[in-house]
Design an enzyme around this catalytic site. Structure first.
Site, PDB file in Angstrom:
ATOM      1  N   LYS A  46       0.619  -0.629   0.049  1.00 25.11           N
ATOM      2  CA  LYS A  46      -0.001  -0.362   0.522  1.00 25.11           C
ATOM      3  C   LYS A  46       1.168   1.623   0.248  1.00 25.11           C
ATOM      4  O   LYS A  46       2.129   1.118   0.706  1.00 25.11           O
ATOM      5  CB  LYS A  46      -1.111  -0.004   1.285  1.00 25.11           C
ATOM      6  N   TYR A 267      14.934  30.941   8.244  1.00 21.11           N
ATOM      7  CA  TYR A 267      13.354  31.538   8.816  1.00 21.11           C
ATOM      8  C   TYR A 267      13.761  31.464  10.629  1.00 21.11           C
ATOM      9  O   TYR A 267      14.316  29.915  10.994  1.00 21.11           O
ATOM     10  CB  TYR A 267      12.933  31.103   8.377  1.00 21.11           C
TER      11      TYR A 267
END
Length: 393
Positions: A46, A267
């Site tokens: 999956k 940042y």
């Protein structure tokens, strides 16, 4: 091409962040898991085989001894069929309006977690189904209160020729903690549910409760089959199986600069250099799957030594401190950083990144983005004469 050769190729100046998938590791992991279970191994592929590539991992899993596949959605099952896989496939997470007629046409087995799903699959005659019991997660599967009714209705549908009940399935809630009493309760509920189904007259040939962690650590949870998903790619939350990670993520330094003590980085200026040092810039960030929470915590391997990630990981960029212990004066653009891998050369692992980000390895590997260049190595040979285990209707 070997993993080392692929990694070396990624180190050339001008190369890009590269994800190397080692399918030989997948094959070895399936053999390892198969050796500790008395039943079949279902390879759960999956989520693009946990971000490793469905087709390559599926092929490698078969080479290791897996006999069939598990997926969540029908779309994933149909993709396996389109890729040429004819083995048995079970899909266990679908809405009631899924295309069960197409599932029947392609020989896809489906899970039935309740009466509404049973009604839906009865409208698409010919399906093989696995009745799904909630064994303690309040997630998917029928509750014990509705289990007897579900089994009775499924028996009636089977008698009418509308479907065949070929399996009973469940899932343990705390298999990563083998001693947790919830697992014993889950095993007991599953045993009760299987016995109840059989006493009503159902004869499911497949009984499966254990996924990777339970397969590795809890023999009492083994039945006729184990579902191995994360274990295919080297992840075992119980930390009891000697599995090998199948991914290596590398990126070249795209810029190198010398800075003085007190320089603010990234940042928000969440880190300032406490010394004169050299910084390296990697063109990979949270858009590529690096967790922002690992900022100022994570490490990468550059020049044979671990170097800390400094400043905030941004969408496209990650900064590493290349000094000042030895100054790494030879650092230059194009030098390779190994972000994570199996750990053979001292590089961080995906498990360490998960720890820095306070999450699971599963989230790290399934979150890797499409911008990463992918290289698959170690593919097993394709045997066009290998036997198939089911006929596509």
């Amino acid at each position: 091409m070997t993993p080392a050769a692929a990694t070396a190729d990624a180190a050339r100046p001008g190369s890009v962040p590269t994800l190397v998938i080692d399918t030989a590791a997948v094959t070895a992991n399936v053999r390892t898991m198969g050796a500790v279970t008395r039943g079949e191994v279902m390879a759960v592929v999956k989520a693009d085989a946990f971000g490793h590539g469905t087709v390559a991992v599926a092929r490698a899993a078969l080479a290791g001894g897996a006999t069939r596949f598990g997926v969540t959605s029908l779309a994933e099952a149909f993709a396996l069929r389109a890729a040429g896989f004819t083995e048995r496939i079970l899909s266990w997470l679908n809405p009631t309006d899924a295309d069960f007629a197409a599932a029947a046409a392609h020989g896809i087995e489906v899970a039935v977690p309740g009466m509404a799903h049973l009604a839906a699959v009865r409208a698409a005659p010919g399906l093989d189904v696995h009745l799904q019991l909630d064994t303690g997660m309040a997630r998917d599967g029928a509750s014990p209160d509705e289990w007897i009714a579900l089994c009775g209705a499924a028996l009636a549908a089977q008698t009418a020729g509308e479907l065949s009940v070929v399996g009973v399935m469940g899932h343990l809630p705390c298999a990563d903690r083998p001693a947790d009493p919830a697992n014993a309760a889950g095993r007991a509920r599953f045993d009760w549910g299987l016995q109840a189904a059989q006493e009503l007259g159902l004869t499911p040939g497949d009984h499966h409760l254990a996924a990777t962690a339970a397969t590795a650590s809890d023999p009492l949870s083994h039945h006729t089959m184990s579902r191995i998903g994360a274990g295919l790619v080297g992840i075992d939350e119980s930390h009891t199986a000697p599995l090998r990670p199948a991914l290596t993520l590398t990126a070249p330094l795209v810029q190198v600069r010398d800075v003085t003590a007190g320089t603010s980085v990234g940042y928000g200026h969440s880190w300032r250099t406490p010394y004169d040092t050299r910084l390296g810039l990697l063109a990979v960030g949270y858009a590529d799957g690096l967790p922002r929470l690992a900022s100022n915590r994570a490490e990468v391997l550059v020049g044979g030594r671990r170097r800390p990630v400094v400043g905030r990981i941004s969408m496209d960029m990650t900064i590493v401190d290349l000094g000042p212990d030895d100054g790494y004066e030879g650092a230059r653009e194009g030098d390779l950083a190994t972000i994570f891998g199996p750990g053979d050369a001292g590089e961080p692992t995906a498990a360490e990144w998960a720890g820095w980000a306070e999450t699971l390895e599963h989230e790290i590997v399934t979150g890797l983005g499409p911008r990463l260049h992918r290289v698959t190595v170690g593919d097993p040979p394709v045997d066009s004469n290998r036997p198939t285990l089911t006929r596509i209707r």
